[in-house]
Design an enzyme around this catalytic site. Structure first.
Site, short mmCIF file in Angstrom:
data_model
loop_
_atom_site.label_atom_id
_atom_site.label_comp_id
_atom_site.label_asym_id
_atom_site.label_seq_id
_atom_site.Cartn_x
_atom_site.Cartn_y
_atom_site.Cartn_z
N CYS A 105 0.82 -1.54 0.06
CA CYS A 105 0.33 0.00 0.17
C CYS A 105 0.47 0.98 0.35
CB CYS A 105 -0.71 -0.02 1.52
SG CYS A 105 -1.84 -1.67 1.61
N ARG B 99 1.41 2.02 -5.81
CA ARG B 99 1.86 0.88 -5.00
C ARG B 99 0.23 -0.15 -4.30
NH1 ARG B 99 6.81 1.64 -2.22
NH2 ARG B 99 5.75 0.18 -0.43
N TRP C 139 -3.57 -1.71 -1.57
CA TRP C 139 -3.91 -3.15 -2.12
C TRP C 139 -4.09 -4.06 -1.59
CZ3 TRP C 139 -2.07 -8.01 -1.71
CH2 TRP C 139 -1.50 -8.48 -2.48
N ASN D 15 1.30 0.33 5.80
CA ASN D 15 1.39 -0.61 4.98
C ASN D 15 2.09 -1.71 5.65
OD1 ASN D 15 2.74 -1.81 2.74
ND2 ASN D 15 3.87 -0.22 3.04
N GLY D 16 1.71 -3.14 5.10
CA GLY D 16 2.07 -4.83 5.89
C GLY D 16 0.95 -5.24 6.10
N GLU E 104 9.50 -13.16 -19.88
CA GLU E 104 9.70 -11.99 -19.36
C GLU E 104 8.66 -11.38 -20.51
OE1 GLU E 104 9.22 -7.60 -17.96
OE2 GLU E 104 10.19 -9.65 -17.34
N LYS F 245 4.61 -9.84 -19.20
CA LYS F 245 3.97 -7.95 -19.33
C LYS F 245 3.08 -8.43 -20.30
CE LYS F 245 7.05 -5.84 -18.21
NZ LYS F 245 7.37 -7.14 -17.24
N GLU G 149 0.10 -9.12 -17.70
CA GLU G 149 0.09 -8.69 -16.55
C GLU G 149 -0.39 -7.39 -17.27
OE1 GLU G 149 4.22 -7.80 -14.36
OE2 GLU G 149 4.37 -7.14 -15.75
N HIS H 100 7.71 -30.72 -26.15
CA HIS H 100 6.98 -31.68 -24.67
C HIS H 100 6.16 -30.96 -24.44
CE1 HIS H 100 11.40 -33.73 -25.31
NE2 HIS H 100 11.94 -32.97 -25.36
N LYS I 17 3.37 -2.29 -7.89
CA LYS I 17 4.80 -1.99 -8.24
C LYS I 17 6.18 -2.81 -6.89
CE LYS I 17 7.89 -0.89 -10.37
NZ LYS I 17 8.03 -0.76 -12.51
#
Length: 615
Positions: A2, A27, A75, A101-102, A488, A492, A495, A511, A610
């Site tokens: 957060c 965040r 968040w 935050n936590g 990657e 992207k 996301e 496979h 983030k």
């Protein structure tokens, strides 16, 4: 994960807090809230949704007046995103308020104990439990707010960055930190509180970053006092000068931060090797490496720990370190490494990679490795971050602030730093000739120019994106150095566009994944001319024979793949080891354009944040 913001001083707090929340919205953006003291009472407004929804809520429901206040963008961890679970949370008396935050891991046991004492709870959050615990301690022990916070925090298990306010002590805010970042901006008889420095950079360049297990009492007209939470001992505050500016955290005319940050990569890569790569002198200068050269050269192996995009950068580095410096490398997810009782010795070097420098799992892996005697080297982007302080030595990337949740320039600058380290170790070990070393320095120095050239394919990539914006699945294939780039690229797309995508080594397609290929399946194949090219061409032919739609990333002038693929994106030629710095660019652009065409929130994808500061 957060974002928290606070202000105490002579200015109107509301605009400072709202603008600060907008800058911290990367965040978390499930909900937002604000508390303002108007001189008589504490006014709280909060709502599900983004900071813009909070602004509308405040316009309807409450006053904007007050020189003291705090805000939060969430968040969700405990409790679904809704108005009630939004922060700030008030104590049962209404006197105290908190932003957090936590995660408080033992909140359930504490909640049961408080409930037995007559406390009631409106939300499902661990944070409301914490503020009522602080109130309970304050009443039972008959102590001031700061002491009550200290006693309460010694009873909790978990992670936190908190700001606590008592409306009966209007010129004081108490803050504390364990595991989650917290910065204090020091102005002229005013203080700013935030998860990072971005909310207050136009007001002051002076900041204090709390260390783990530290708390501070901030009072108007007095110097900030920092104490250890466990034993109440005083800590001398270290005030540092901020290096970021307002222009760096604004969009600069781009539609989205992600697009801006994709286009900033030439500068970011150049800034990252500037002063370190001295081609004319044929040397690489990195103090963190030079001062610890024996540790690197005597290492039995290098262990790289990271999460998400940083883990992919670590995978690229595995190829580079082993190729250049001939040192065995293992790349680990930090979240798995810390829990599997890994074998670590004093002859290991652990490299921890994190854009924010605050990733909780990576920090825990660092502490584990240090406890076993390993030498720990950090690679991060944020000066003064927890990882920068916790490691024995390190090297900063110079990407500048990265606001878009989907990481772009962090990836390429991390690879740049790791490449510099590998090249320096190669020369020290004698595993690379002088002529090859000079060649690689020259080629690396040309990468920003080649990325600038490559960014000109943007419109071409946009046209390709139009054909695949309704896809539901996508496959990314690469070999060697470009296998991590396939991972990657798939990340992207997942996301920001919410299209399911998977990255695979090209040879592994047979496979299992080949069963998915049909005329509706786009397959992105990374096929530069150097490195297993013929093998990748064979894989492309296997896809084509099953009617898969092929988007190929190839070296300029390629003809073999062009004749097979449905779409071709050309990249400049480069040394094989440096190709990930180029091949990743069109994949970033492809994901971006598909997401925009699908009307997705590119900079703030759903459910993501983030900086992952909780487990």
């Amino acid at each position: 994960m957060c974002g928290i913001v606070g202000y105490i001083g002579s200015r109107e707090a509301y605009p400072i807090i709202i603008e600060g929340l907008k800058r911290l919205e990367y965040r978390g953006y499930d909900s937002a809230g604000i508390a303002l003291f108007d001189g008589k009472d504490l006014k709280i407004a909060k709502t599900k949704g983004k900071v813009s929804d909070l602004e509308a809520c405040v316009e309807k429901e409450t006053s904007k007046t007050g020189n003291v206040g705090m805000g939060h963008t969430r968040w969700a961890t405990h409790g679904v995103p809704n108005d009630v679970n939004s922060h700030p949370h008030a104590s049962n008396s209404g006197d105290l308020a908190i932003i957090h935050n936590g995660i408080i891991e033992n909140y359930d046991a504490l909640k049961k104990e408080l409930t037995s004492r007559g406390y009631t709870f409106k939300s499902d959050t661990d944070t409301e439990v914490l503020i009522n615990l602080i109130e309970d301690v304050k009443k039972k022990e008959n102590v001031k707010l700061g002491k009550a916070v200290q006693i309460a925090l010694n009873q909790v298990i978990g992670a936190y960055a908190i700001a606590v306010y008592d409306k009966n002590k209007p010129e004081e805010v108490v803050i504390a930190r364990l595991g989650s970042p917290l910065a204090v901006g020091i102005g002229e008889d005013e203080f700013f509180i935030a998860s990072d420095a971005s909310p207050f950079i136009e007001y002051t360049k002076n900041a204090i970053y709390l260390e783990d297990e530290e708390m501070a009492i901030i009072r108007l007209g007095k110097a900030i006092k920092i104490r250890k939470i466990k034993d109440d001992s005083l800590v001398d505050p270290y005030i540092q000068e901020l290096q970021i500016n307002l222009e760096q955290i604004e969009k600069g005319g781009y539609d989205h931060f992600m697009l801006k940050e994709i286009h900033e990569q030439p500068r970011a890569i150049r800034d990252t090797y500037r002063g370190r790569l001295l081609r004319d002198e044929a040397i690489i200068k990195m103090a963190g490496v030079e001062d610890n050269m024996k540790k690197f050269l005597n290492a039995d192996r290098i262990i790289i720990v990271a999460c998400g995009t940083s883990w992919h950068a670590g995978l690229v580095a595995e190829y580079i370190f082993e190729e250049f410096a001939r040192i065995p490398v293992e790349v680990e997810y930090a979240s798995e490494f810390r829990y599997r009782n890994p074998i670590i010795t004093e002859k290991d070097v652990l490299i921890a990679i994190s854009q924010s420098g605050e990733t909780a799992d990576t920090l825990a892996a660092i502490k584990l490795a240090k406890s076993k005697g390993a030498f720990v080297f950090g690679v991060c982007n944020v000066v003064g971050s927890s990882i920068a302080r916790e490691t024995h030595a390190g090297a900063y990337t110079h990407a500048g602030p990265e606001i878009g949740v989907a990481s772009t320039k962090a990836f390429t600058t991390q690879i740049t730093v790791l490449t510099l380290i590998a090249l320096r170790l190669a020369r020290a070990k004698g595993t690379m000739s002088s002529s090859d070393f000079r060649l690689h320095l020259h080629e690396l120095e040309l990468i920003p120019q080649k990325v600038e050239q490559l960014l000109q394919v943007d419109q071409h990539v946009k046209e390709i994106a139009k054909e695949y914006l309704l896809s539901t699945n996508c496959l990314y294939l690469g070999r060697g150095y470009n296998f991590p780039v396939a991972l990657e690229g798939a990340l992207k797309l997942k996301e920001i566009s919410y299209i399911h995508a998977e990255g695979y080594p090209a040879a592994e397609m047979k496979h299992g994944p080949i069963a998915l290929i049909d005329d509706r399946m786009p397959v992105i194949v990374i096929a530069p001319s150097k490195g297993h090219y013929e093998k990748v061409v064979s894989n492309i032919q296997e896809i084509k024979s099953r009617k898969g739609k092929i988007i190929a990333v190839v070296t300029e002038g390629d003809t073999a793949v062009r004749d097979i693929a449905d779409h071709v994106i050309e990249i400049p030629d480069s040394e094989e080891a440096f190709s990930p710095l180029l091949t990743t660019i069109p994949l970033q652009l492809l994901s971006y354009h598909i997401a925009v065409m699908r009307n997705c929130n590119v900079d703030q994808p759903r459910n993501l944040a983030k900086s992952v500061t909780v487990e």
